[in-house]
Enzyme design. Sequence first.
Site, PDB file in Angstrom:
ATOM      1  N   ASP A 150      11.575  14.651  16.805  1.00 33.44           N
ATOM      2  CA  ASP A 150      11.162  15.585  15.772  1.00 33.44           C
ATOM      3  C   ASP A 150      10.794  14.749  14.535  1.00 33.44           C
ATOM      4  OD1 ASP A 150      11.051  17.298  13.604  1.00 33.44           O
ATOM      5  OD2 ASP A 150      12.723  18.543  14.261  1.00 33.44           O
ATOM      6  N   LYS A 174       5.518  19.446   8.108  1.00 34.74           N
ATOM      7  CA  LYS A 174       5.622  19.216   6.656  1.00 34.74           C
ATOM      8  C   LYS A 174       4.457  18.455   6.001  1.00 34.74           C
ATOM      9  CE  LYS A 174      10.474  20.044   5.767  1.00 34.74           C
ATOM     10  NZ  LYS A 174      11.329  20.174   6.955  1.00 34.74           N
ATOM     11  N   PHE A 191      18.428  18.962  12.458  1.00 34.54           N
ATOM     12  CA  PHE A 191      17.751  20.185  11.996  1.00 34.54           C
ATOM     13  C   PHE A 191      16.395  20.267  12.680  1.00 34.54           C
ATOM     14  CE2 PHE A 191      15.050  22.819   9.387  1.00 34.54           C
ATOM     15  CZ  PHE A 191      15.842  23.946   9.261  1.00 34.54           C
TER      16      PHE A 191
HETATM   17  C1  LIG Z   1      11.705  21.198   7.971  1.00 34.57           C
HETATM   18  C2  LIG Z   1      12.027  20.752   9.328  1.00 34.57           C
HETATM   19  C3  LIG Z   1      11.780  21.569  10.449  1.00 34.57           C
HETATM   20  C4  LIG Z   1      11.315  23.003  10.330  1.00 34.57           C
HETATM   21  O1  LIG Z   1      10.048  23.079   9.804  1.00 34.57           O
HETATM   22  P1  LIG Z   1       9.471  24.525   9.338  1.00 34.57           P
HETATM   23  O2  LIG Z   1       8.055  24.222   8.955  1.00 34.57           O
HETATM   24  O3  LIG Z   1      10.330  24.965   8.179  1.00 34.57           O
HETATM   25  O4  LIG Z   1       9.595  25.433  10.483  1.00 34.57           O
HETATM   26  C5  LIG Z   1      12.027  21.059  11.702  1.00 34.57           C
HETATM   27  N1  LIG Z   1      12.486  19.791  11.859  1.00 34.57           N
HETATM   28  C6  LIG Z   1      12.726  18.977  10.817  1.00 34.57           C
HETATM   29  C7  LIG Z   1      13.204  17.590  11.070  1.00 34.57           C
HETATM   30  C8  LIG Z   1      12.522  19.428   9.517  1.00 34.57           C
HETATM   31  O5  LIG Z   1      12.799  18.632   8.481  1.00 34.57           O
END
Ligand SMILES: *Cc1c(COP(=O)(O)O)cnc(C)c1O
Length: 420
Positions: free
Chosen positions: A243, A272, A152
Site C-alpha cells: 500500500d 493521495k 491503515f
Molecule cells: C490515506 C490512506 C488510505 C486511504 O485512502 P483514502 O483515499 O482516504 O481512501 C489507504 N492507505 C494508506 C496507507 C493511507 O495513508
Amino acid sequence: MSPDTLVQVPSVATPSSPFTPADFDAYVMATYARFPLVLERGAGCRVWDTEGREYLDFVAGIATCTLGHAHPVMVEAVTRQIQTLHHVSNLYYIQEQGQLAQWLVQHSCADRAFFCNSGAEANESAIKLARKYAHTVLGIQHPVILTAHASFHGRTLATITATGQPKYQKNFDPLMPGFAYVPYNDIAALEATIAQLDSDERQVAAIMLEALQGEGGVCPGDQAYFQRIRQICDEKGILLILDEVQVGMGRSGRYWGYEQLGIEPDIFTSAKGLGGGIPIGALLCKSFCDVFQPGDHASTFGGNPFAAGVALSVCQLLEQENLLANVQARGEQLRAGLKAIAQSHSDQVVAVRGWGLINGMVLNPDVALTSGDVVKAAMAEGLLLVPAGPKVVRFVPPLIVSESEVDQALQALERAFAAV
Ligand SMILES: *Cc1c(COP(=O)(O)O)cnc(C)c1O
C-alpha cells in the site's frame, strides 16, 4: 474554441456572511473531529484562513498536495481538461488514462494499471485481484490476506478489516472474512502465522503491507524484514501487495517506498499524492498477476480524462523539476532540525523518524503531552501539522517546499514547544 461557443457563465456569489463551524455542523455529519479553522485560500506551501491568518502548510491535505496550492501547472491542467473533455466513462478509450498508465509503468516495477478514485478503492481493487489470483491460479479455496498491526488501508468494509487497528473496526462488524494480522517488522511472527494458517487449511494468498506505516505512526519498514518477505512470497508463489497510498509518488525521496526497501512488490496501490489533490487512485501490478478480465472490476469515474490528465501533469512535473532531489534534501534538513528540537526537549520527545518528506516526531509515552497538543500549539504559531496517532506528530509538506520554508517551520515548532 471561440468565446461564442461557450455558454455564458452566471456569476456565482461567494457567501456574503462567513460560514462558521457551527453553521457547518448543522448540515455536515460529524464524522471528523475538526480543528476550529476555516481555510479559504492557498498558494504554494501557504494557506490563509477566513480571518486572514497565514499558515505554513506541513499537512498538504494529508500528504496529498504534492505541488502545494494553486500551482500553475495544476491550474493549467485543470483548465485544459475541463475545456476539452472531463468525463466520458470507460465505455471508450481515454487518452489521458493511457498516458498516465504509461508514465506509472515506466517509473515503477509495474506492467499494468487500473484507475479509481481513492486509496481505499485502490486497496479494495488489490484485494479483489489477489482473491481472484488465489482462486484461479493458486487454487486456494479460502484465501487469507495477511496485514500488519497498526496498519491503515482505508475506511470501506474490506479495508477497515485489512487495517490492523481495532479502533477503526469497532461497531462495524461483521467484518470481512479472509484476513489475519501480524506485528509489523517482525519476521518470526510472520513465519509462525503463515505456518499456523497453512495447517488450518486457511491458506495465505497474499501479504499486504505499507512500505512505511503512515497513520500508524510514521514507522518505516525494515529492509531485512521486507527482503525476507519477498523470498517467502517467491518460495510459496503468493503475492506481495504494498500500500503506497501515503508514502508513494515521490514522498519518500524515491518514486515508491519499496525502492527504500530494495524489493519489488507484485501489486501496489497509489492515491493521495498521485493527483496532487484531485481525487484519483490506482492499482498497479505485474503482468503475471493481472487476472482481471472485462466485467471483473470497474469504477464510473476511474481514470476519467479530468483526473488522469491532471495526475499526468503532476507526474511529469515531478520528473521535469527533479523534485525527488528536493524531497531528499529538504527531508534531511527537516530531520536534522527536528532532531535538534528533540534534543533540547529530550524529556518530551524520544525519536524522530521517516523518509524524505514523510517524517514523525515521537513523543515520550511517559509524559502527558499528546500529538494533538503539539499540533494545536504549532497552529497558534502559524504552522499546520497532523498527528499520526496520539504520540506521533507528522510532517508531510508539499514536495516543492523550500529551504527557507523548512527553516520557518522549525522555528515555529520551536516556539510551539516553548509554549506547551
Ligand atoms: C490515506 C490512506 C488510505 C486511504 O485512502 P483514502 O483515499 O482516504 O481512501 C489507504 N492507505 C494508506 C496507507 C493511507 O495513508
